[in-house]
Design a protein around this motif. Structure first.
Motif, short mmCIF file in Angstrom:
data_model
loop_
_atom_site.label_atom_id
_atom_site.label_comp_id
_atom_site.label_asym_id
_atom_site.label_seq_id
_atom_site.Cartn_x
_atom_site.Cartn_y
_atom_site.Cartn_z
N ASP A 123 27.73 35.80 46.21
CA ASP A 123 28.89 35.65 45.32
C ASP A 123 29.72 34.43 45.64
OD1 ASP A 123 28.14 37.92 43.98
OD2 ASP A 123 29.51 39.25 45.06
N VAL A 175 27.20 31.47 36.04
CA VAL A 175 26.60 31.98 37.26
C VAL A 175 25.40 31.10 37.57
CG1 VAL A 175 25.45 33.94 38.34
CG2 VAL A 175 27.39 34.33 36.81
N TYR A 176 25.47 30.37 38.68
CA TYR A 176 24.42 29.40 38.99
C TYR A 176 23.07 30.08 39.19
CZ TYR A 176 28.55 26.53 39.89
OH TYR A 176 29.75 25.87 39.78
N SER A 177 23.07 31.19 39.91
CA SER A 177 21.84 31.93 40.13
C SER A 177 22.18 33.34 40.57
CB SER A 177 20.97 31.24 41.19
OG SER A 177 19.85 32.05 41.51
N ARG A 178 21.44 34.32 40.05
CA ARG A 178 21.63 35.70 40.47
C ARG A 178 21.22 35.89 41.92
NH1 ARG A 178 24.99 37.82 36.70
NH2 ARG A 178 24.25 37.32 34.59
N GLU A 179 20.40 34.98 42.43
CA GLU A 179 19.93 35.09 43.81
C GLU A 179 20.95 34.58 44.81
OE1 GLU A 179 16.23 33.08 44.06
OE2 GLU A 179 15.19 34.43 42.66
N ASN A 237 28.39 31.20 43.99
CA ASN A 237 28.70 31.16 42.56
C ASN A 237 30.19 30.99 42.29
OD1 ASN A 237 26.10 31.54 41.23
ND2 ASN A 237 26.07 33.56 42.19
N ARG A 238 31.02 31.44 43.22
CA ARG A 238 32.47 31.42 43.00
C ARG A 238 33.15 30.15 43.53
NH1 ARG A 238 33.67 35.45 46.21
NH2 ARG A 238 34.25 34.07 47.93
#
Length: 868
Positions: free
Chosen positions: A567, A560-564, A570-571
Motif C-alpha cells: 500500500d 493504483v500502480y500495481s495490485r502486487e 501505491n500511496r
C-alpha cells in the motif's frame, strides 16, 4: 594453476597465533602471581611479552595472506570467490576483507593486537597492571583466534578458516570431480549494498570500538583479581572514554551509510544488528559517568564494576546475536551460521561466568562510602543518568532478544512463537524517545550541579538554572510559534515532541552556560559539557528529521500502480514516465533516462550513448562523451564501465515558484538474488535534505514487449508518423565501422538517418543494414525515450526507395519516492561536537593519569582546572 602456498602460510599463521595466545595468556598469568611480583622475577613477563609479539606478527601474516588472495583474485579459495570479483577497485577489495565472518573476526583480532602492543609499552613504565591486564587480553585473543582456526577433529569443528579451497568447500560440485584444479574465472562479487566508501571506513572504526571495550574490562577484572579495587579506575577511564567515542562514531558512520545507501528512508531502522551495537554503547556511557563520579566523590565503585563488565559482555552477546544465525529471519544484515554458534556461546558464557564469579567473590571487599547523596549533589544526578541509560539499553535488549528466547525454549523442548513487534520503529521509538527526554534533562541538571560542588545549596542551583531555563522557554516558544505560522515545514503540536524539544534545548543552554562560566573563570573547557551539547544537538536532529520527515511524493492521480505493490508504494510514490513532467509538492519533477558510470568520465553518461558489447564491462561510444565542454571519448571509442549492474536514473527537480533547479541520480539495480536494490540520491539544503529513491523500475532482464512491426517505404526527405511522433527520413550513408561488429574486406554497411521530433528534444536514429560474409544483417536503433525500435529493412536500388520497420513499446518509467528531512544536519553536527567533547575528556584524563597530584575538583577563579 592453484596456489596453495599462500593459503598454507595463512592457515599456519593462524595456528601460530593461537598457540602464541595460549603461551602469552599462561605466562602473563604466572607473572601476575604474588610470588613473582614479590621476588621481582621478570622471566614470565618477558616470555609473555615475546609470545604476544609472536602472536601479533602471526596475525599480521594472516591479514597479509587473506588480502593477497583477494587482491590477486585467487578464486581457488572460497573466501575470495564468494566476496570478490575481477572488476572491483582496490578500496572495495578492502571491504571484501571484512565482508565475511572470518575476515571480520580477523579485523577484531588485529585491533586487539594493536591495543595490546600499546598497553605493553605503557606497562613497561608501570608494571603493576601489565601482567594481569594482558593476561585477560591474551585470553580473549585465544578465544577470538579460535574462531578462524578451521580445524576439524571428527565431529568437532573449531573455527572457520578463510583459507579453505573451493574444492574442499564444495566437495559435491561435479566440476571438481572432473578437474580438482579447476579455478573459476571470476568471483561472485561484493554485496552491492556494501559498495560504498562508508563501508571501507565504518567496519574498521566499529571493530576498533569493540576491541577498545576490552581494555576497561581487563582493568576491572585485574582490579578484582589482584585486590586493587580502587586503583584500576584511573588507568581505565581514558580507555573507556576512547572506547565510547570510537564506538559512537562507528555507530553513526553506519547510520550515515544506511542514510546514503539503503532505501528505508532514514539513518536508523531499529534492525536487531543496529541494536546489538547501540545497547553496549549506552551501558558503556553509563559506566564512564559512574567512573567519573567515583574519581571525584569516591562513590559508585560497585556500579562502575557492574557497568564496565556488562558493556564488554554485551559486546560478546552482540557478536553471538549477529554471527550465530539466530537473527537470520529477524535482521536484514546479520551473518549466516557457519556452524560456530556453539563456539560463540562458549566464548560468551566463559567470560560472563568468569566475570560474574569474580565479581560475586570480591563483592564484599569492594569499598563503599557511607556518604549520603543529596538531591543537590552532582554525583546523585550522574547515577540517575547512568540508570536511565541502562534502562534504555535494557528495553532494546529485551525486545531484540526475542529470537534468542524462542531458540532457547525450543532447545529445552518448549515451543515458543513469540514474534518481534510488527512495527519495530514505533515500538522502540515510544520508549527511547522518553529516554532521550530524561537524558537531555539530566545532562543539564547534572552539569549545573557538578560545577557548583561546594556551593550545592538549593539557592545556588536555582540561580544557576534560571538563565538556561529562561532561554529554553524563549527558544522553544519561538520554534513552536514559527511552526504554527507556517515558517517551518511542519507544525510542532505533538506534546511528546514538544517535551523532547524543550528538554534538548535545556541541555544545550545549560551546558553552554557551564562552558561560558569556565571561560569567564579562565578554566580549561569541560569535555563533558561539550559532549553533552553534542548529544542534545543529536536529539534535536533526530526529533526534526525523523519526527517531521515529510513525504512529498504522494500519489494524487488516483491510480493504483500495481495490485502486487504494498500500500505504501501505491500511496507514497509518483509514477514518472520518461520526459513527462509531473507536479509534486512545490516541484515539477521529470525523469529523463538511464545513466551509467564510465571510467575516466567525472559525470554520469547517458546509456543511449553506450553501445553494449559481449563484455558487460566494455561499451562503444555511439557519440562523443562529454562532461562540460571537455570531450573524454569520441564516437567509436571503446570505454570501460565502472559498475554495469548499476543504473542511475536522471530526475530533474524544478521549483514552480522560483528559479531553483537541480538534478538527482538515484541508483538502482535489479539483482537476480536480492530483487530491486535501490540507493537514494540526496539534495542537501541548509535546513533540510531532499531524499529521493526509486521504488520500482521495469525489470531490465525481461524482454521488452514490442508491438507489431510497421513498415514504411520512404525516399530521402519524406515525412512519416512513428507512433504519434513526426519523423523525417534524411537518407542513407555508407559507414566503415559498425559498433560491436568486425568488418572484413568485402563487407558493406550503410546506415539510415531519421530525425524524430520528441516532446523534449529531437532524436537522430541510425539503424544499420549490412552485408557481411555475403549475408544480410541488421542492427536496429532503439530510442528509449520514445519507446521506439527502428530497423533498416531493405533498399530498392532501382527506385531509390528504402524500407524502414518500426516497433513500439511502453515508454520507460520509474516509480519514485521523495521526502524532506528537516534539520537533519543538526544530527551530524551533534555527532561531531560529541566526538570533540570525548577527545577533550580523553586528553584531560591522560594528563591526569601522568601526574601523581590529586585532581582539582572545584574551579576557582584564576586557577587552571580541567574536567572530563
Amino acid at each position: 594453476m592453484i596456489n596453495t602456498l599462500i593459503g598454507d602460510i595463512g592457515h599456519a599463521s593462524v595456528i601460530v597465533a593461537f598457540v602464541a595466545a595460549i603461551v602469552s595468556s599462561y605466562a602473563y598469568f604466572m607473572a601476575s602471581r604474588s610470588k613473582a611480583e614479590a621476588t621481582g622475577d621478570d622471566s614470565w613477563r618477558k616470555l609473555a611479552r615475546g609470545a604476544f609479539y609472536v602472536h601479533g606478527a602471526a596475525v599480521l601474516m594472516v591479514v597479509f595472506s587473506l588480502f593477497n588472495i583477494i587482491y590477486e583474485h585467487r578464486y581457488e579459495y572460497y573466501y575470495a570467490w564468494s566476496h570478490s570479483s575481477n572488476h572491483l577497485p582496490v578500496h572495495y577489495m578492502i571491504s571484501c576483507f571484512w565482508e565475511g565472518q572470518e575476515g571480520s573476526f580477523l579485523l577484531w583480532i588485529f585491533w586487539h593486537v594493536a591495543l595490546g602492543v600499546v598497553l605493553i609499552n605503557a606497562g613497561k613504565k608501570n608494571k603493576v597492571w601489565e601482567a594481569p591486564v594482558m593476561a585477560m587480553f591474551s585470553f580473549v585473543q585465544l578465544f577470538l583466534t579460535s574462531m578462524i582456526l578451521g580445524i576439524v577433529i571428527g565431529d568437532l569443528k573449531i573455527g572457520s578458516s578463510p583459507f579453505i579451497l573451493m574444492r574442499d568447500f564444495m566437495t559435491d560440485a561435479p566440476v571438481f570431480a572432473m578437474d580438482p584444479n579447476f579455478v573459476p574465472q571470476d568471483g561472485t562479487g561484493l554485496n552491492p549494498l556494501l559498495q560504498n566508501y562508508w563501508m571501507v571506513i565504518h567496519p574498521p572504526t566499529l571493530f576498533l570500538g569493540f576491541a577498545a571495550t576490552l581494555v576497561p574490562f581487563a582493568f576491572a577484572m585485574a582490579g578484582l583479581w589482584k585486590g586493587k579495587f580502587t586503583e584500576w579506575v584511573k588507568p581505565a577511564l581514558p580507555w573507556a572514554l576512547f572506547a565510547g567515542v570510537i564506538l559512537g562514531i562507528g555507530t553513526m558512520m553506519g547510520a550515515y551509510w544506511a542514510y546514503e545507501t539503503l532505501n528505508f528512508g532514514g539513518y536508523w531502522n531499529w534492525d536487531p544488528v543496529e541494536n546489538a551495537v547501540y545497547i553496549p554503547w549506552l551501558v558503556l556511557i553509563g559506566a564512564i559517568h559512574t567512573m567519573v563520579a567515583y574519581r571525584r566523590g569516591k562513590q559508585g565503585l560497585k556500579a562502575s564494576y557492574i557497568l564496565v563488565i556488562a558493556s564488554f559482555i554485551l559486546i560478546l552477546y552482540a557478536t553471538f546475536l549477529t554471527r550465530s544465525g539466530i537473527l537470520g529471519n529477524a535482521s536484514v544484515h546479520s551473518f549466516t551460521d557457519l556452524g560456530l554458534s556453539g563456539q560463540l556461546f562458549a566464548y560468551l558464557a566463559a567470560f560472563a561466568l568468569m566475570a560474574l564469579a569474580l565479581l560475586v567473590y570480591r563483592w564484599k571487599s569492594i569499598p563503599t562510602t557511607e556518604k549520603e547523596l543529596s538531591t543537590y549533589n552532582g554525583e546523585f544526578w550522574v547515577f540517575i543518568g547512568a540508570a536511565v541509560l541502562c534502562l534504555a539499553g535494557f528495553q532494546v535488549l529485551v525486545t531484540t532478544s526475542i529470537p534468542v528466547y524462542n531458540s532457547f525454549l525450543g532447545f529445552i523442548g518448549i515451543e515458543s512463537n513469540a514474534a518481534l513487534p510488527a512495527d519495530q520503529i514505533e515500538h522502540y521509538t515510544k520508549f527511547q524517545l522518553w529516554a532521550g527526554v530524561g537524558i537531555a534533562i539530566l545532562t543539564g541538571i547534572g552539569q549545573l550541579l557538578w560545577w557548583n560542588k561546594g556551593e550545592n545549596t538549593k539557592k545556588t542551583f536555582l540561580d544557576a538554572i534560571t538563565i538556561p531555563g529562561m532561554l529554553t522557554l524563549l527558544f522553544a516558544s519561538l520554534v513552536i510559534v514559527l511552526s504554527k505560522m507556517g515558517m517551518l515545514s511542519e507544525t510542532i503540536d505533538n506534546p511528546v515532541y514538544i517535551t523532547l524539544l524543550v528538554a534538548a534545548l535545556f541541555a544545550v543552554f545549560a551546558n553552554l552556560s557551564i562552558i561560558l562560566n569556565l571561560l569567564h573563570r579562565k578554566v580549561a573547557l569541560s569535555g563533558g559539557a561539550v559532549s553533552h551539547i553534542g548529544i542534545a544537538l543529536m536529539l534535536l536532529g533526530i526529533l526534526f528529521s525523523s519526527g517531521y520527515s515529510n513525504i512529498i511524493s504522494q500519489n494524487t492521480s488516483g491510480m493504483v500502480y500495481s495490485r502486487e505493490f504494498p500500500d505504501d508504494i501505491n500511496r507514497d510514490n509518483v509514477l514518472l514516465w520518461r520526459n513527462t513532467p509531473v507536479e509534486m509538492d512545490k516541484y515539477t519533477v521529470s525523469y529523463h533516462g538511464q545513466y551509467q558510470e564510465v571510467k575516466g568520465v567525472p559525470e554520469y553518461v547517458d546509456r543511449e550513448l553506450l553501445f553494449p558489447t559481449s563484455d558487460e564491462y566494455k561499451a562503444i561510444a555511439r557519440g562523443d562523451i562529454k562532461a562540460g565542454d571537455k570531450v573524454y571519448f569520441q564516437t567509436g571509442d571503446t570505454l570501460e564501465l565502472e559498475s554495469p549492474e548499476n543504473t542511475y536514473y536522471q530526475v530533474q527537480y524544478k521549483e514552480r515558484e522560483g528559479d531553483k533547479e537541480f538534478t538527482l541520480y538515484p541508483r538502482a539495480q535489479v539483482n537476480p538474488n536480492m530483487g530491486l536494490l535501490a540507493s537514494p540520491d540526496i539534495k542537501h539544503f541548509i535546513d533540510k535534505d531532499l531524499y529521493s529513491h526509486v521504488s520500482s523500475v521495469p525489470d531490465p532482464n525481461e524482454e521488452k514487449d514490442w508491438g507489431d512491426l510497421m513498415e514504411f517505404e520512404v525516399s530521402a526527405g519524406d515525412t512519416i508518423i512513428l507512433n504519434d511522433y513526426v519523423a523525417v527520413f534524411n537518407g542513407i550513408e555508407r559507414i566503415e565501422k559498425v559498433p560491436g561488429v568486425e568488418m572484413a574486406q568485402g563487407d558493406v554497411a550503410v546506415q539510415a538517418d531519421l530525425k524524430i521530433m520528441g516532446e523534449r528534444k529531437n532524436y537522430h536514429a541510425h539503424p544499420v543494414l549490412m552485408i557481411k560474409d555475403q549475408m544480410l544483417g541488421r542492427v536496429p536503433e532503439e530510442v528509449a525515450d520514445l519507446g521506439l525500435r527502428i530497423t533498416f529493412l531493405n533498399i530498392d536500388t532501382e527506385n531509390n526507395r528504402f524500407k524502414i520497420g518500426v516497433n513500439a513499446t511502453q515508454k520507460d518509467y520509474i516509480i519514485l519516492k521523495a521526502m524532506e528531512k528537516p534539520f537533519v544536519n543538526i544530527l551530524w553536527i551533534g555527532t561531531i561536537v560529541m566526538s570533540i567533547g570525548f577527545v577533550m575528556a580523553i586528553v584531560r584524563r591522560n594528563k591526569e593519569g601522568g601526574s601523581n597530584k590529586k585532581p582539582a575538583t572545584t574551579p576557582k577563579p584564576k586557577r587552571k582546572v580541567q574536567a572530563a
